[in-house]
Write an enzyme that holds these catalytic residues in place. Structure first.
Site, short mmCIF file in Angstrom:
data_model
loop_
_atom_site.label_atom_id
_atom_site.label_comp_id
_atom_site.label_asym_id
_atom_site.label_seq_id
_atom_site.Cartn_x
_atom_site.Cartn_y
_atom_site.Cartn_z
N LYS A 38 47.48 -20.02 -3.41
CA LYS A 38 48.60 -20.43 -2.55
C LYS A 38 48.69 -21.95 -2.34
CE LYS A 38 48.53 -16.12 0.10
NZ LYS A 38 48.59 -15.52 1.42
N ASN B 158 35.86 -19.67 16.77
CA ASN B 158 35.47 -19.51 15.36
C ASN B 158 33.97 -19.74 15.22
OD1 ASN B 158 36.36 -18.99 12.65
ND2 ASN B 158 35.77 -21.09 12.17
N GLY C 272 47.00 -4.99 10.87
CA GLY C 272 47.67 -6.02 10.08
C GLY C 272 48.64 -5.53 9.02
N GLY D 89 40.01 -19.50 9.51
CA GLY D 89 40.09 -19.57 8.05
C GLY D 89 41.55 -19.75 7.65
N GLY D 90 41.89 -19.37 6.43
CA GLY D 90 43.26 -19.55 5.95
C GLY D 90 44.27 -18.84 6.83
N ASP E 163 54.41 -15.80 4.63
CA ASP E 163 53.29 -15.28 5.42
C ASP E 163 53.42 -15.62 6.91
OD1 ASP E 163 51.81 -14.16 3.31
OD2 ASP E 163 50.88 -16.08 2.84
N ASN F 24 53.41 -18.62 -1.18
CA ASN F 24 53.04 -17.25 -1.58
C ASN F 24 54.17 -16.57 -2.34
OD1 ASN F 24 54.80 -16.64 0.59
ND2 ASN F 24 53.75 -14.69 0.91
N1 LIG Z 1 47.44 -8.39 7.17
C1 LIG Z 1 47.63 -9.34 6.27
O1 LIG Z 1 48.67 -9.41 5.61
C2 LIG Z 1 46.55 -10.37 6.08
C3 LIG Z 1 46.86 -11.58 5.44
C4 LIG Z 1 45.84 -12.52 5.29
C5 LIG Z 1 44.57 -12.25 5.77
N2 LIG Z 1 44.32 -11.06 6.37
C6 LIG Z 1 42.99 -10.75 6.91
O2 LIG Z 1 42.59 -11.80 7.77
C7 LIG Z 1 41.18 -12.00 7.68
C8 LIG Z 1 40.90 -13.47 7.37
O3 LIG Z 1 41.42 -13.81 6.11
P1 LIG Z 1 41.40 -15.32 5.59
O4 LIG Z 1 42.24 -15.37 4.38
O5 LIG Z 1 41.67 -16.27 6.71
O6 LIG Z 1 39.85 -15.47 5.18
P2 LIG Z 1 38.95 -16.79 5.23
O7 LIG Z 1 39.76 -18.01 4.99
O8 LIG Z 1 37.78 -16.50 4.36
O9 LIG Z 1 38.45 -16.85 6.77
C9 LIG Z 1 37.54 -15.91 7.26
C10 LIG Z 1 37.40 -16.06 8.76
O10 LIG Z 1 36.48 -15.05 9.24
C11 LIG Z 1 35.34 -15.68 9.84
N3 LIG Z 1 34.13 -14.94 9.51
C12 LIG Z 1 33.78 -14.43 8.31
N4 LIG Z 1 32.59 -13.83 8.37
C13 LIG Z 1 32.15 -13.96 9.66
C14 LIG Z 1 30.98 -13.56 10.36
N5 LIG Z 1 30.01 -12.88 9.75
N6 LIG Z 1 30.89 -13.85 11.67
C15 LIG Z 1 31.88 -14.54 12.30
N7 LIG Z 1 33.00 -14.95 11.69
C16 LIG Z 1 33.14 -14.67 10.38
C17 LIG Z 1 35.32 -17.08 9.23
O11 LIG Z 1 34.57 -17.93 10.06
P3 LIG Z 1 33.98 -19.32 9.46
O12 LIG Z 1 35.10 -20.29 9.51
O13 LIG Z 1 32.87 -19.64 10.38
O14 LIG Z 1 33.51 -19.03 8.05
C18 LIG Z 1 36.81 -17.39 9.19
O15 LIG Z 1 37.29 -17.73 10.46
C19 LIG Z 1 40.68 -11.04 6.61
O16 LIG Z 1 40.19 -9.90 7.23
C20 LIG Z 1 41.91 -10.71 5.81
O17 LIG Z 1 41.82 -9.42 5.25
C21 LIG Z 1 45.29 -10.12 6.55
#
Ligand SMILES: NC(=O)c1ccc[n+]([C@@H]2O[C@H](COP(=O)([O-])OP(=O)(O)OC[C@H]3O[C@@H](n4cnc5c(N)ncnc54)[C@H](OP(=O)(O)O)[C@@H]3O)[C@@H](O)[C@H]2O)c1
Length: 285
Positions: A47, A153, A243, A131-132, A104, A68
């Site tokens: 993206k 976070n 979600g 995160g993203g 998004d 996206n």
């Molecule tokens: N419904 C939808 O359409 C949609 C769209 C996008 C994403 N999502 C969901 O949103 C979530 C985040 O996605 P993303 O793209 O933002 O991923 P990402 O960029 O990898 O970010 C992950 C986030 O989760 C935190 N995290 C991961 N493991 C952790 C742990 N063990 N303990 C505490 N915090 C933890 C990370 O904290 P740190 O910064 O400390 O690493 C970060 O804030 C995912 O579950 C994804 O499936 C859903």
């Protein structure tokens, strides 16, 4: 979801999935352009890179810094760029423009409104994750006029950087790090990946934030349909939603951008639910 939407609109298009490596994103987009694709969706990790590979960025992609959705366009007789779908015959030109959009960010606000009945303007929100997805949500919620936003976070530096960006771009939103000390909030939003796996701990520290303090809880995770966070929130009397709506609405908007027609939301929702859950998920509270 997209093929169901395409069929409902009576179009003889197909939506196909391709695995593309980041180093081959440029030739992949060029190939789609050369083959007169109507458009593309891109997901992680493409993206950000796609912002540099399209010819024009729509306002949505400029604002959220990510693409996206791509729509291919050609010039009509009056010189206006128009989506390829609007041409009855493929235009005789080698100049096809790739325009990048972001669907998004708006999908988050639409999901909160339609799935939780929540208009976030003037509200108090706790956001878990930077995160993203968390970053986009935080900026979009601030743009929508959230009054108070608490960012939580694991990696504090990321939440701090995000808070600084919000203060600069949306000074009307009061942004703080950590949990609110007291009082209730309108929304607890999980944008961490905690809850994807069955042995994950809850993404929220219940000692510092008891769930009854939130009127509504949204979990960006949609598989499982009911994460432990949503189950606990429901038991605490909160309104809940997962979600799936976010995923649905970004896709609906993409189809609207390609076709110029209203997306068949319920058809697409049913197809998405059937694909992901095999049946309808447990109803949200
Ligand atoms: N419904 C939808 O359409 C949609 C769209 C996008 C994403 N999502 C969901 O949103 C979530 C985040 O996605 P993303 O793209 O933002 O991923 P990402 O960029 O990898 O970010 C992950 C986030 O989760 C935190 N995290 C991961 N493991 C952790 C742990 N063990 N303990 C505490 N915090 C933890 C990370 O904290 P740190 O910064 O400390 O690493 C970060 O804030 C995912 O579950 C994804 O499936 C859903």
């Amino acid at each position: 979801m997209q093929n169901a939407g395409i069929a409902a609109l009576g179009l003889n298009w197909r939506y196909l999935a391709f695995d593309v490596r980041p180093e081959e994103l440029r030739p992949a987009i060029e190939g789609a352009r050369a083959m007169r694709f109507i458009g593309l969706n891109l997901t992680v990790p493409h993206k950000l890179l796609a912002c540099e590979l399209v010819d024009e960025l729509d306002e949505s992609a400029r604002t959220w810094g990510a693409v996206n959705t791509i729509r291919f366009e050609a010039r009509d007789d009056s010189g206006q760029w128009r989506p390829l779908a609007e041409f009855e015959e493929l235009p005789e030109t080698d100049r096809i423009l790739a325009r990048g959009f972001n669907t998004d960010a708006d999908a988050i606000v639409r999901a909160l409104r339609e799935d939780l009945g929540l208009d976030v303007r003037g509200r108090r929100v706790v956001l878990l994750g930077a995160g993203g997805a968390g970053r986009t949500a935080a900026l979009r919620l601030a743009a929508e006029g959230v009054a108070d936003l608490w960012l939580v976070n694991r990696t504090a530096a990321k939440a701090e950087a995000l808070a600084a960006e919000i203060r600069q771009r949306h000074p009307d939103t009061q942004v703080r790090l950590g949990y609110p000390g007291q009082g209730s909030v309108d929304l607890l939003l999980n944008a961490t990946s905690l809850g994807l796996r069955p042995d994950d701990p809850l993404p929220v520290d219940l000692n510092r934030f008891p769930l009854p303090s939130a009127t509504a809880v949204y979990d960006m995770i949609y598989q499982p349909a009911e994460t432990p966070l949503l189950a606990a929130a429901k038991a605490a009397g909160c309104r809940t939603a997962n979600g799936l709506g976010m995923l649905l609405y970004q896709g609906v908007r993409a189809l609207e951008l390609w076709t110029g027609r209203p997306g068949p939301v319920e058809t697409m929702r049913a197809a998405l639910e059937a694909h992901i859950y095999g049946q309808r998920p447990p109803a949200s509270a």
